[in-house]
Design an enzyme around this catalytic site. Structure first.
Site, PDB file in Angstrom:
ATOM      1  N   GLY A   1       0.840  -1.197   0.000  1.00  0.00           N
ATOM      2  CA  GLY A   1       0.000   0.000   0.000  1.00  0.00           C
ATOM      3  C   GLY A   1       0.872   1.243   0.000  1.00  0.00           C
ATOM      4  N   LEU A   2       0.241   2.370  -0.126  1.00  0.00           N
ATOM      5  CA  LEU A   2       0.950   3.642  -0.158  1.00  0.00           C
ATOM      6  C   LEU A   2       1.682   3.912   1.163  1.00  0.00           C
ATOM      7  CD1 LEU A   2      -1.803   5.899  -1.802  1.00  0.00           C
ATOM      8  CD2 LEU A   2       0.346   5.172  -2.881  1.00  0.00           C
ATOM      9  N   SER A   3       2.694   4.761   1.107  1.00  0.00           N
ATOM     10  CA  SER A   3       3.341   5.234   2.318  1.00  0.00           C
ATOM     11  C   SER A   3       2.293   5.916   3.198  1.00  0.00           C
ATOM     12  CB  SER A   3       4.449   6.236   1.965  1.00  0.00           C
ATOM     13  OG  SER A   3       5.058   6.746   3.129  1.00  0.00           O
ATOM     14  N   GLY A   4       2.249   5.565   4.474  1.00  0.00           N
ATOM     15  CA  GLY A   4       1.270   6.162   5.379  1.00  0.00           C
ATOM     16  C   GLY A   4      -0.053   5.432   5.428  1.00  0.00           C
ATOM     17  N   SER A   5      -0.194   4.349   4.662  1.00  0.00           N
ATOM     18  CA  SER A   5      -1.470   3.624   4.645  1.00  0.00           C
ATOM     19  C   SER A   5      -1.667   2.789   5.907  1.00  0.00           C
ATOM     20  CB  SER A   5      -1.561   2.723   3.406  1.00  0.00           C
ATOM     21  OG  SER A   5      -0.519   1.764   3.404  1.00  0.00           O
TER      22      SER A   5
ATOM     23  N   LYS B   1       0.733   0.046   6.760  1.00  0.00           N
ATOM     24  CA  LYS B   1       1.297  -1.304   6.569  1.00  0.00           C
ATOM     25  C   LYS B   1       2.111  -1.764   7.771  1.00  0.00           C
ATOM     26  CE  LYS B   1       3.600  -0.054   2.962  1.00  0.00           C
ATOM     27  NZ  LYS B   1       3.173   1.350   3.062  1.00  0.00           N
ATOM     28  N   SER B   2       3.037  -0.939   8.220  1.00  0.00           N
ATOM     29  CA  SER B   2       3.909  -1.332   9.330  1.00  0.00           C
ATOM     30  C   SER B   2       3.118  -1.497  10.615  1.00  0.00           C
ATOM     31  CB  SER B   2       5.022  -0.296   9.528  1.00  0.00           C
ATOM     32  OG  SER B   2       5.898  -0.284   8.423  1.00  0.00           O
TER      33      SER B   2
ATOM     34  N   SER C   1       5.951  -1.776  -2.262  1.00  0.00           N
ATOM     35  CA  SER C   1       5.975  -2.695  -3.409  1.00  0.00           C
ATOM     36  C   SER C   1       4.972  -2.243  -4.477  1.00  0.00           C
ATOM     37  CB  SER C   1       5.705  -4.140  -2.972  1.00  0.00           C
ATOM     38  OG  SER C   1       4.603  -4.275  -2.103  1.00  0.00           O
TER      39      SER C   1
END
Length: 199
Positions: free
Chosen positions: A34-38, A40-41, A108
């Site tokens: 997913g986008l940065s800030g979505s 994921k981490s 990714s």
């Protein structure tokens, strides 16, 4: 990348099946994209904790963390991003072979790169999780200040701004982090794993 002709694959006496039986659970990849800030981490780590609490051996490979070591020689060109994912795919495959669950949190952005990782492992060992969040919401969150830098021109080739993000064409799970709480998002992942008999 050319493979050396002077190498031979050495089979392990202890098999993936043996390790799974000893661990008492299946092994597979949970691929968070997913986008940065979505989120994921945050989501992958919360799922990892929930699996750990169920005594399921797991490990999180985080995009930024991997660039401190294994991938510290890579930049953010399209070629480097593809190599980044190729390496992570190979590492994730080793975790699956070791009988563990591996969770990967990487933007990714390219479908082809994600597909190539899927092809590294056996059927049903790769679960693509699209961490879906609108771009404007990701920009509001901007936990690392990267969107602001991209908008001001300090960063070029930033995914979602001046570099494309290819949404997964057929992910196993879609989690909309802007619409649900973290606990609800974790539950969606766990429910899928239970229904599909992964755990």
């Amino acid at each position: 990348m050319e493979v050396s002709h002077n190498i031979t694959w050495h089979n392990s006496i202890v098999t993936k099946k043996d390790r799974r039986e000893q661990n008492g659970h299946e092994s597979f990849i949970l691929w968070f994209t997913g986008l940065s800030g979505s989120g994921k981490s945050t989501l992958s780590n919360a799922v990892a904790k929930a699996l750990f609490d169920r005594k399921i051996n797991n490990y999180v490979l985080d995009g930024d963390n991997m660039r401190f070591g294994l991938n510290k020689d890579l930049g953010f060109s399209e070629m480097d991003r593809t190599e980044n994912i190729r390496r992570i795919g190979e590492v994730a495959k080793l975790f699956v072979d070791s009988g563990q669950v591996v969770l990967t949190a990487f933007i990714s952005p390219f479908q082809n790169d994600r597909n190539q990782v899927r092809e590294l492992v056996e059927q049903n060992e790769f679960i693509e999780i699209y961490v879906k969040c609108p771009l404007d919401e990701c920009e509001k969150r901007d936990p690392k200040g990267l969107y602001q830098k991209a908008r001001s021109g300090e960063i070029s080739g930033f995914t979602g701004i001046d570099s494309p993000y290819e949404e997964p064409s057929d992910p196993e799970i879609v989690i909309e982090t802007s619409l649900h709480s973290l606990d609800d998002c974790v539950k969606q992942v766990l429910d899928y794993l239970v229904v599909q008999q992964y755990i």
